[in-house]
Motif scaffolding. Structure first.
Motif, PDB file in Angstrom:
ATOM      1  N   THR A 247      -2.746   3.904  11.116  1.00 11.57           N
ATOM      2  CA  THR A 247      -1.426   4.506  11.154  1.00 11.57           C
ATOM      3  C   THR A 247      -0.668   4.268   9.851  1.00 11.57           C
ATOM      4  O   THR A 247      -0.670   3.147   9.305  1.00 11.57           O
ATOM      5  CB  THR A 247      -0.614   3.982  12.345  1.00 11.57           C
ATOM      6  OG1 THR A 247       0.712   4.510  12.278  1.00 11.57           O
ATOM      7  CG2 THR A 247      -0.539   2.463  12.334  1.00 11.57           C
ATOM      8  N   LEU A 248      -0.008   5.310   9.349  1.00  7.64           N
ATOM      9  CA  LEU A 248       0.727   5.195   8.089  1.00  7.64           C
ATOM     10  C   LEU A 248       1.968   4.331   8.228  1.00  7.64           C
ATOM     11  O   LEU A 248       2.524   3.882   7.215  1.00  7.64           O
ATOM     12  CB  LEU A 248       1.115   6.587   7.584  1.00  7.64           C
ATOM     13  CG  LEU A 248      -0.044   7.471   7.122  1.00  7.64           C
ATOM     14  CD1 LEU A 248       0.497   8.789   6.572  1.00  7.64           C
ATOM     15  CD2 LEU A 248      -0.911   6.766   6.098  1.00  7.64           C
ATOM     16  N   SER A 249       2.418   4.072   9.438  1.00  4.43           N
ATOM     17  CA  SER A 249       3.591   3.210   9.619  1.00  4.43           C
ATOM     18  C   SER A 249       3.281   1.751   9.276  1.00  4.43           C
ATOM     19  O   SER A 249       4.191   0.914   9.249  1.00  4.43           O
ATOM     20  CB  SER A 249       4.117   3.313  11.053  1.00  4.43           C
ATOM     21  OG  SER A 249       3.125   2.921  11.976  1.00  4.43           O
ATOM     22  N   SER A 250       2.027   1.447   8.994  1.00  4.85           N
ATOM     23  CA  SER A 250       1.645   0.102   8.553  1.00  4.85           C
ATOM     24  C   SER A 250       1.797  -0.088   7.056  1.00  4.85           C
ATOM     25  O   SER A 250       1.567  -1.184   6.541  1.00  4.85           O
ATOM     26  CB  SER A 250       0.172  -0.171   8.925  1.00  4.85           C
ATOM     27  OG  SER A 250      -0.041  -0.095  10.310  1.00  4.85           O
TER      28      SER A 250
ATOM     29  N   TRP B 298       7.796   0.702   4.577  1.00  4.20           N
ATOM     30  CA  TRP B 298       6.940   0.763   5.756  1.00  4.20           C
ATOM     31  C   TRP B 298       7.764   0.972   7.029  1.00  4.20           C
ATOM     32  O   TRP B 298       7.318   1.618   7.968  1.00  4.20           O
ATOM     33  CB  TRP B 298       6.094  -0.503   5.881  1.00  4.20           C
ATOM     34  CG  TRP B 298       6.874  -1.732   6.212  1.00  4.20           C
ATOM     35  CD1 TRP B 298       7.405  -2.627   5.360  1.00  4.20           C
ATOM     36  CD2 TRP B 298       7.222  -2.185   7.542  1.00  4.20           C
ATOM     37  NE1 TRP B 298       8.064  -3.614   6.039  1.00  4.20           N
ATOM     38  CE2 TRP B 298       7.967  -3.372   7.377  1.00  4.20           C
ATOM     39  CE3 TRP B 298       6.984  -1.707   8.824  1.00  4.20           C
ATOM     40  CZ2 TRP B 298       8.467  -4.085   8.461  1.00  4.20           C
ATOM     41  CZ3 TRP B 298       7.479  -2.418   9.905  1.00  4.20           C
ATOM     42  CH2 TRP B 298       8.215  -3.592   9.708  1.00  4.20           C
ATOM     43  N   SER B 299       8.988   0.446   7.027  1.00  4.07           N
ATOM     44  CA  SER B 299       9.859   0.617   8.202  1.00  4.07           C
ATOM     45  C   SER B 299      10.445   2.015   8.274  1.00  4.07           C
ATOM     46  O   SER B 299      10.944   2.433   9.319  1.00  4.07           O
ATOM     47  CB  SER B 299      10.987  -0.397   8.160  1.00  4.07           C
ATOM     48  OG  SER B 299      11.854  -0.132   7.074  1.00  4.07           O
ATOM     49  N   GLY B 300      10.403   2.723   7.149  1.00  2.74           N
ATOM     50  CA  GLY B 300      10.995   4.050   7.093  1.00  2.74           C
ATOM     51  C   GLY B 300      12.486   4.038   6.837  1.00  2.74           C
ATOM     52  O   GLY B 300      13.121   5.095   6.834  1.00  2.74           O
TER      53      GLY B 300
ATOM     54  N   SER C  71      -0.074  -1.674   1.220  1.00  2.00           N
ATOM     55  CA  SER C  71      -0.051  -2.529   2.413  1.00  2.00           C
ATOM     56  C   SER C  71       0.726  -3.817   2.204  1.00  2.00           C
ATOM     57  O   SER C  71       0.998  -4.537   3.164  1.00  2.00           O
ATOM     58  CB  SER C  71      -1.481  -2.868   2.850  1.00  2.00           C
ATOM     59  OG  SER C  71      -2.123  -3.646   1.851  1.00  2.00           O
ATOM     60  N   SER C  72       1.106  -4.111   0.965  1.00  2.00           N
ATOM     61  CA  SER C  72       1.716  -5.404   0.681  1.00  2.00           C
ATOM     62  C   SER C  72       3.230  -5.373   0.653  1.00  2.00           C
ATOM     63  O   SER C  72       3.870  -6.425   0.628  1.00  2.00           O
ATOM     64  CB  SER C  72       1.211  -5.936  -0.658  1.00  2.00           C
ATOM     65  OG  SER C  72       1.702  -5.122  -1.715  1.00  2.00           O
ATOM     66  N   GLY C  73       3.815  -4.188   0.631  1.00  2.00           N
ATOM     67  CA  GLY C  73       5.269  -4.113   0.532  1.00  2.00           C
ATOM     68  C   GLY C  73       5.792  -4.620  -0.793  1.00  2.00           C
ATOM     69  O   GLY C  73       6.835  -5.263  -0.857  1.00  2.00           O
TER      70      GLY C  73
ATOM     71  N   TYR D 201      -0.576   0.093  -5.239  1.00  2.00           N
ATOM     72  CA  TYR D 201      -1.005   0.968  -4.144  1.00  2.00           C
ATOM     73  C   TYR D 201      -2.527   0.919  -4.046  1.00  2.00           C
ATOM     74  O   TYR D 201      -3.233   1.232  -5.002  1.00  2.00           O
ATOM     75  CB  TYR D 201      -0.527   2.393  -4.390  1.00  2.00           C
ATOM     76  CG  TYR D 201       0.984   2.522  -4.379  1.00  2.00           C
ATOM     77  CD1 TYR D 201       1.725   2.174  -5.503  1.00  2.00           C
ATOM     78  CD2 TYR D 201       1.663   2.972  -3.260  1.00  2.00           C
ATOM     79  CE1 TYR D 201       3.112   2.268  -5.499  1.00  2.00           C
ATOM     80  CE2 TYR D 201       3.046   3.072  -3.248  1.00  2.00           C
ATOM     81  CZ  TYR D 201       3.762   2.718  -4.372  1.00  2.00           C
ATOM     82  OH  TYR D 201       5.125   2.809  -4.363  1.00  2.00           O
ATOM     83  N   GLU D 202      -3.025   0.544  -2.870  1.00  2.00           N
ATOM     84  CA  GLU D 202      -4.470   0.391  -2.690  1.00  2.00           C
ATOM     85  C   GLU D 202      -5.175   1.695  -2.356  1.00  2.00           C
ATOM     86  O   GLU D 202      -6.374   1.831  -2.622  1.00  2.00           O
ATOM     87  CB  GLU D 202      -4.773  -0.609  -1.555  1.00  2.00           C
ATOM     88  CG  GLU D 202      -4.199  -2.008  -1.766  1.00  2.00           C
ATOM     89  CD  GLU D 202      -2.930  -2.197  -0.966  1.00  2.00           C
ATOM     90  OE1 GLU D 202      -2.865  -3.198  -0.229  1.00  2.00           O
ATOM     91  OE2 GLU D 202      -2.025  -1.347  -1.077  1.00  2.00           O
ATOM     92  N   TYR D 203      -4.491   2.607  -1.726  1.00  2.00           N
ATOM     93  CA  TYR D 203      -5.121   3.813  -1.219  1.00  2.00           C
ATOM     94  C   TYR D 203      -4.452   5.048  -1.824  1.00  2.00           C
ATOM     95  O   TYR D 203      -3.219   5.117  -1.901  1.00  2.00           O
ATOM     96  CB  TYR D 203      -5.024   3.862   0.309  1.00  2.00           C
ATOM     97  CG  TYR D 203      -5.555   2.608   0.963  1.00  2.00           C
ATOM     98  CD1 TYR D 203      -4.688   1.608   1.386  1.00  2.00           C
ATOM     99  CD2 TYR D 203      -6.920   2.415   1.120  1.00  2.00           C
ATOM    100  CE1 TYR D 203      -5.168   0.439   1.960  1.00  2.00           C
ATOM    101  CE2 TYR D 203      -7.412   1.253   1.704  1.00  2.00           C
ATOM    102  CZ  TYR D 203      -6.528   0.274   2.109  1.00  2.00           C
ATOM    103  OH  TYR D 203      -7.009  -0.880   2.677  1.00  2.00           O
ATOM    104  N   TRP D 204      -5.286   6.024  -2.181  1.00  2.00           N
ATOM    105  CA  TRP D 204      -4.796   7.225  -2.844  1.00  2.00           C
ATOM    106  C   TRP D 204      -5.406   8.474  -2.220  1.00  2.00           C
ATOM    107  O   TRP D 204      -6.589   8.481  -1.858  1.00  2.00           O
ATOM    108  CB  TRP D 204      -5.162   7.185  -4.335  1.00  2.00           C
ATOM    109  CG  TRP D 204      -4.383   6.149  -5.088  1.00  2.00           C
ATOM    110  CD1 TRP D 204      -4.664   4.820  -5.186  1.00  2.00           C
ATOM    111  CD2 TRP D 204      -3.178   6.368  -5.829  1.00  2.00           C
ATOM    112  NE1 TRP D 204      -3.705   4.189  -5.942  1.00  2.00           N
ATOM    113  CE2 TRP D 204      -2.784   5.118  -6.360  1.00  2.00           C
ATOM    114  CE3 TRP D 204      -2.392   7.488  -6.101  1.00  2.00           C
ATOM    115  CZ2 TRP D 204      -1.638   4.961  -7.137  1.00  2.00           C
ATOM    116  CZ3 TRP D 204      -1.262   7.327  -6.883  1.00  2.00           C
ATOM    117  CH2 TRP D 204      -0.889   6.077  -7.392  1.00  2.00           C
TER     118      TRP D 204
END
Length: 124
Positions: A27-30, A52-54, A99-101, A111-114
């Motif tokens: 989930t992208l909310s993570s 991450w909280s939006g 994922s680290s905020g 950013y780990e993922y692209w």
């Protein structure tokens, strides 16, 4: 998480586009989520970020008031609504997940993922 960007295209100056970035695998909310862009011959640069909280958004100065980043948790998708587009917005746009905020949210390395990128071309 895997990211799939879409929604790019050719638009006249002053027009609008909405980019989408669909997440799968988690989930992208993570994650905190970002959009970056890379124009021909230039380095990839930060455009926008959603915490991450939006609850918090951050924008590069040149897009403030024109671009809006948002997330739809039900669709596991992050969006970049781009209004009042200018020729200088022409670039390949990439979505990314952190994922680290990290506080250094403009840095690509945080950013780990692209996603794979989607081309936006704004004609004058």
């Amino acid at each position: 998480v895997q990211l799939q960007a879409s929604g790019g295209g050719l638009v006249q100056a002053g027009g609008s586009l909405r980019l989408s970035c669909a997440g799968s695998g988690r989930t992208l909310s993570s994650y905190a989520l970002g959009w970056f862009r890379q124009a021909p011959g230039k380095e990839r640069e930060f455009v926008a970020r959603l915490s991450w909280s939006g609850s918090r958004t951050y924008y590069e100065d040149s897009v403030k008031g024109r671009f809006t980043i948002s997330r739809d948790n039900a669709k596991n998708t992050v969006y970049l609504q781009m209004n009042s587009l200018k020729p200088e917005d022409t670039a390949v746009y990439y979505c990314a997940a952190d994922s680290s905020g990290s506080s250094y949210y403009t840095r690509l390395s945080e950013y780990e993922y692209w996603g794979q990128g989607t081309q936006v071309t704004v004609s004058s």
